[in-house]
Design a protein around this motif. Structure first.
Motif, PDB file in Angstrom:
ATOM      1  N   ALA A   1       0.883  -1.213  -0.409  1.00  0.00           N
ATOM      2  CA  ALA A   1      -0.067  -0.392  -0.192  1.00  0.00           C
ATOM      3  C   ALA A   1       0.927   1.015  -0.152  1.00  0.00           C
ATOM      4  CB  ALA A   1      -0.926  -0.342   1.362  1.00  0.00           C
ATOM      5  N   GLN A   2       2.090   1.167   1.170  1.00  0.00           N
ATOM      6  CA  GLN A   2       3.020   2.222   0.835  1.00  0.00           C
ATOM      7  C   GLN A   2       4.179   2.354  -0.324  1.00  0.00           C
ATOM      8  OE1 GLN A   2       4.436   2.694   4.695  1.00  0.00           O
ATOM      9  NE2 GLN A   2       3.409   1.181   5.468  1.00  0.00           N
ATOM     10  N   ASN A   3       4.111   1.213  -1.697  1.00  0.00           N
ATOM     11  CA  ASN A   3       4.677   1.181  -2.304  1.00  0.00           C
ATOM     12  C   ASN A   3       4.356   0.445  -3.575  1.00  0.00           C
ATOM     13  OD1 ASN A   3       7.415   2.025  -0.788  1.00  0.00           O
ATOM     14  ND2 ASN A   3       6.487   0.767   0.281  1.00  0.00           N
ATOM     15  N   ASN A   4       3.364   0.674  -4.578  1.00  0.00           N
ATOM     16  CA  ASN A   4       2.321   0.689  -5.154  1.00  0.00           C
ATOM     17  C   ASN A   4       2.720   1.095  -6.461  1.00  0.00           C
ATOM     18  OD1 ASN A   4      -0.072  -0.762  -7.029  1.00  0.00           O
ATOM     19  ND2 ASN A   4      -1.278  -0.627  -4.951  1.00  0.00           N
ATOM     20  N   ASN A   5       3.783   0.176  -6.501  1.00  0.00           N
ATOM     21  CA  ASN A   5       5.130   0.319  -8.097  1.00  0.00           C
ATOM     22  C   ASN A   5       5.322  -0.580  -8.542  1.00  0.00           C
ATOM     23  OD1 ASN A   5       7.835   1.074  -7.359  1.00  0.00           O
ATOM     24  ND2 ASN A   5       6.503   1.906  -6.139  1.00  0.00           N
ATOM     25  N   ARG A   6       5.472  -0.786  -9.570  1.00  0.00           N
ATOM     26  CA  ARG A   6       6.540  -2.185 -10.345  1.00  0.00           C
ATOM     27  C   ARG A   6       7.332  -2.315  -9.726  1.00  0.00           C
ATOM     28  NH1 ARG A   6       2.632  -0.478 -14.510  1.00  0.00           N
ATOM     29  NH2 ARG A   6       1.287  -2.011 -14.879  1.00  0.00           N
ATOM     30  N   ASP A   7       8.511  -1.167  -9.886  1.00  0.00           N
ATOM     31  CA  ASP A   7      10.005  -1.310  -9.490  1.00  0.00           C
ATOM     32  C   ASP A   7       9.692  -2.400  -8.158  1.00  0.00           C
ATOM     33  OD1 ASP A   7      10.775  -0.126 -11.649  1.00  0.00           O
ATOM     34  OD2 ASP A   7      10.935   1.888 -10.617  1.00  0.00           O
ATOM     35  N   TRP A   8       8.646  -1.192  -7.729  1.00  0.00           N
ATOM     36  CA  TRP A   8       8.869  -2.006  -5.713  1.00  0.00           C
ATOM     37  C   TRP A   8       8.077  -3.061  -5.752  1.00  0.00           C
ATOM     38  CZ3 TRP A   8       5.132  -4.690  -2.643  1.00  0.00           C
ATOM     39  CH2 TRP A   8       6.115  -4.653  -1.164  1.00  0.00           C
ATOM     40  N   PHE A   9       7.568  -4.155  -6.743  1.00  0.00           N
ATOM     41  CA  PHE A   9       7.361  -5.154  -6.745  1.00  0.00           C
ATOM     42  C   PHE A   9       7.491  -6.418  -7.215  1.00  0.00           C
ATOM     43  CE2 PHE A   9       4.638  -8.324  -8.186  1.00  0.00           C
ATOM     44  CZ  PHE A   9       3.511  -8.697  -7.396  1.00  0.00           C
ATOM     45  N   GLN A  10       8.214  -5.587  -8.154  1.00  0.00           N
ATOM     46  CA  GLN A  10       9.497  -6.688  -8.697  1.00  0.00           C
ATOM     47  C   GLN A  10      11.164  -6.727  -7.504  1.00  0.00           C
ATOM     48  OE1 GLN A  10       9.497  -8.818 -11.727  1.00  0.00           O
ATOM     49  NE2 GLN A  10       7.341  -7.851 -11.860  1.00  0.00           N
ATOM     50  N   ALA A  11      11.434  -5.944  -6.627  1.00  0.00           N
ATOM     51  CA  ALA A  11      12.389  -5.666  -6.006  1.00  0.00           C
ATOM     52  C   ALA A  11      12.470  -7.039  -4.919  1.00  0.00           C
ATOM     53  CB  ALA A  11      13.247  -4.819  -5.405  1.00  0.00           C
ATOM     54  N   ASN A  12      10.386  -6.448  -4.625  1.00  0.00           N
ATOM     55  CA  ASN A  12       9.919  -7.434  -2.969  1.00  0.00           C
ATOM     56  C   ASN A  12       8.990  -8.689  -3.820  1.00  0.00           C
ATOM     57  OD1 ASN A  12      10.652  -6.033  -0.404  1.00  0.00           O
ATOM     58  ND2 ASN A  12      10.488  -4.218  -2.374  1.00  0.00           N
ATOM     59  N   LYS A  13       9.594  -9.155  -4.808  1.00  0.00           N
ATOM     60  CA  LYS A  13       8.660 -10.718  -5.541  1.00  0.00           C
ATOM     61  C   LYS A  13       8.265 -11.578  -4.422  1.00  0.00           C
ATOM     62  CE  LYS A  13       6.041 -11.369  -9.191  1.00  0.00           C
ATOM     63  NZ  LYS A  13       6.962 -11.604 -10.049  1.00  0.00           N
ATOM     64  N   SER A  14       9.799 -11.928  -3.792  1.00  0.00           N
ATOM     65  CA  SER A  14       9.907 -13.041  -2.524  1.00  0.00           C
ATOM     66  C   SER A  14       8.617 -12.332  -1.435  1.00  0.00           C
ATOM     67  CB  SER A  14      11.197 -13.033  -2.474  1.00  0.00           C
ATOM     68  OG  SER A  14      10.764 -12.106  -1.344  1.00  0.00           O
ATOM     69  N   ALA A  15       7.992 -11.237  -1.040  1.00  0.00           N
ATOM     70  CA  ALA A  15       7.524 -11.462  -0.276  1.00  0.00           C
ATOM     71  C   ALA A  15       5.940 -11.131  -0.855  1.00  0.00           C
ATOM     72  CB  ALA A  15       7.695  -9.493   0.405  1.00  0.00           C
ATOM     73  N   TYR A  16       5.722 -10.742  -2.294  1.00  0.00           N
ATOM     74  CA  TYR A  16       4.558 -11.357  -3.192  1.00  0.00           C
ATOM     75  C   TYR A  16       4.419 -12.642  -2.648  1.00  0.00           C
ATOM     76  CZ  TYR A  16       1.813 -12.687  -6.789  1.00  0.00           C
ATOM     77  OH  TYR A  16       1.032 -13.424  -7.598  1.00  0.00           O
ATOM     78  N   GLN A  17       5.656 -13.466  -3.873  1.00  0.00           N
ATOM     79  CA  GLN A  17       4.687 -15.708  -3.372  1.00  0.00           C
ATOM     80  C   GLN A  17       4.924 -15.624  -1.925  1.00  0.00           C
ATOM     81  OE1 GLN A  17       9.284 -15.589  -5.311  1.00  0.00           O
ATOM     82  NE2 GLN A  17       8.577 -15.844  -7.344  1.00  0.00           N
ATOM     83  N   ALA A  18       5.789 -15.293  -0.837  1.00  0.00           N
ATOM     84  CA  ALA A  18       4.806 -15.566   0.800  1.00  0.00           C
ATOM     85  C   ALA A  18       3.838 -16.010   0.811  1.00  0.00           C
ATOM     86  CB  ALA A  18       6.001 -15.038   1.669  1.00  0.00           C
ATOM     87  N   SER A  19       2.674 -14.521   0.245  1.00  0.00           N
ATOM     88  CA  SER A  19       1.223 -13.966   0.493  1.00  0.00           C
ATOM     89  C   SER A  19       0.491 -14.806  -0.716  1.00  0.00           C
ATOM     90  CB  SER A  19       1.688 -12.252   0.126  1.00  0.00           C
ATOM     91  OG  SER A  19       0.132 -12.293   0.761  1.00  0.00           O
TER      92      SER A  19
END
Length: 223
Positions: free
Chosen positions: A12-30
């Motif tokens: 919610a604080q970093n809703n952009n593609r660059d952050w998402f790609q850099a934190n893909k592991s957090a997305y995958q865990a969720s």
């Protein structure tokens, strides 16, 4: 759900593609946590209903937003949601779950009935609305879901009088009910069972609506 809530808070604080790609592991865990939740929910649901959705993963909606026709161009949803669909013509209605920072809730019912089904529901209600009113007025329904929700017409639908005694129900274009959960409930290991039990409590409503949709005005089965 703590992993998911932490991920959604950061997203919610970093809703952009660059952050998402850099934190893909957090997305995958969720994502894996949500799949596990949905799989357990599906297992519980099939104890009291028949669900055609084959797996929990298949029930989950994508986290990617369709921004083509929206002013808000943020690329990701800040919640997880998913749908479970009842199997067969004799089981109408569907279930939806929503897990988000702003709150978690479930909904059930008829989100977008086609014009033929909507007219059939209205004809049934115009003739005899007591069964649905009995469900909506029951103490257990009011305690769990409150009231009927859904988009409504501002006036009477075509073909029905404005002063029809059932006009308050005839104006509905959707027929939905909702229950909200506390954060404590969401973080409990029993949350899938809690959600399933809430869906089970929707059955009198779904069964009543199904009866209207699957019979003619004389109560004869259409199938």
């Amino acid at each position: 759900m703590q992993t998911t809530l932490s991920f959604l808070s950061d997203l919610a604080q970093n809703n952009n593609r660059d952050w998402f790609q850099a934190n893909k592991s957090a997305y995958q865990a969720s994502h894996e946590e949500m799949i596990a939740f949905a799989d357990q929910l599906l297992k519980e649901m099939n104890k009291h209903d028949v669900i055609e959705t084959p797996t929990g993963k298949k029930s989950l909606n994508r986290i990617y937003r369709d921004v083509r026709f929206k002013k808000d161009k943020t690329p990701y949803k800040t919640h997880w949601g998913g749908g479970l669909y009842r199997a067969g013509d004799e089981r109408r209605g569907s279930y939806y779950y929503h897990i988000g920072l702003e709150g978690s809730f479930v909904m059930g019912g008829f989100f977008g009935p086609n014009s033929q089904d909507l007219l059939h529901i209205r004809n049934q209600l115009a003739q005899y609305a007591d069964p649905l009113r009995d469900v909506l007025e029951s103490p257990d329904f009011k305690k769990t879901f409150g009231t009927l929700l859904g988009a409504q017409l501002k006036t009477a639908p075509r073909g029905f009088e404005k002063d029809h005694p059932e006009i308050d129900l005839l104006r509905y274009k959707q027929f939905m009910i909702r229950h909200d959960f506390t954060r404590e409930q969401m973080l409990s290991s029993h949350f899938p069972k809690t959600v399933s039990e809430t869906f089970r409590k929707m059955r009198p409503f779904l069964d009543c609506m199904t009866e209207m949709l699957t019979t003619d005005l004389n109560g004869i089965s259409l199938y």
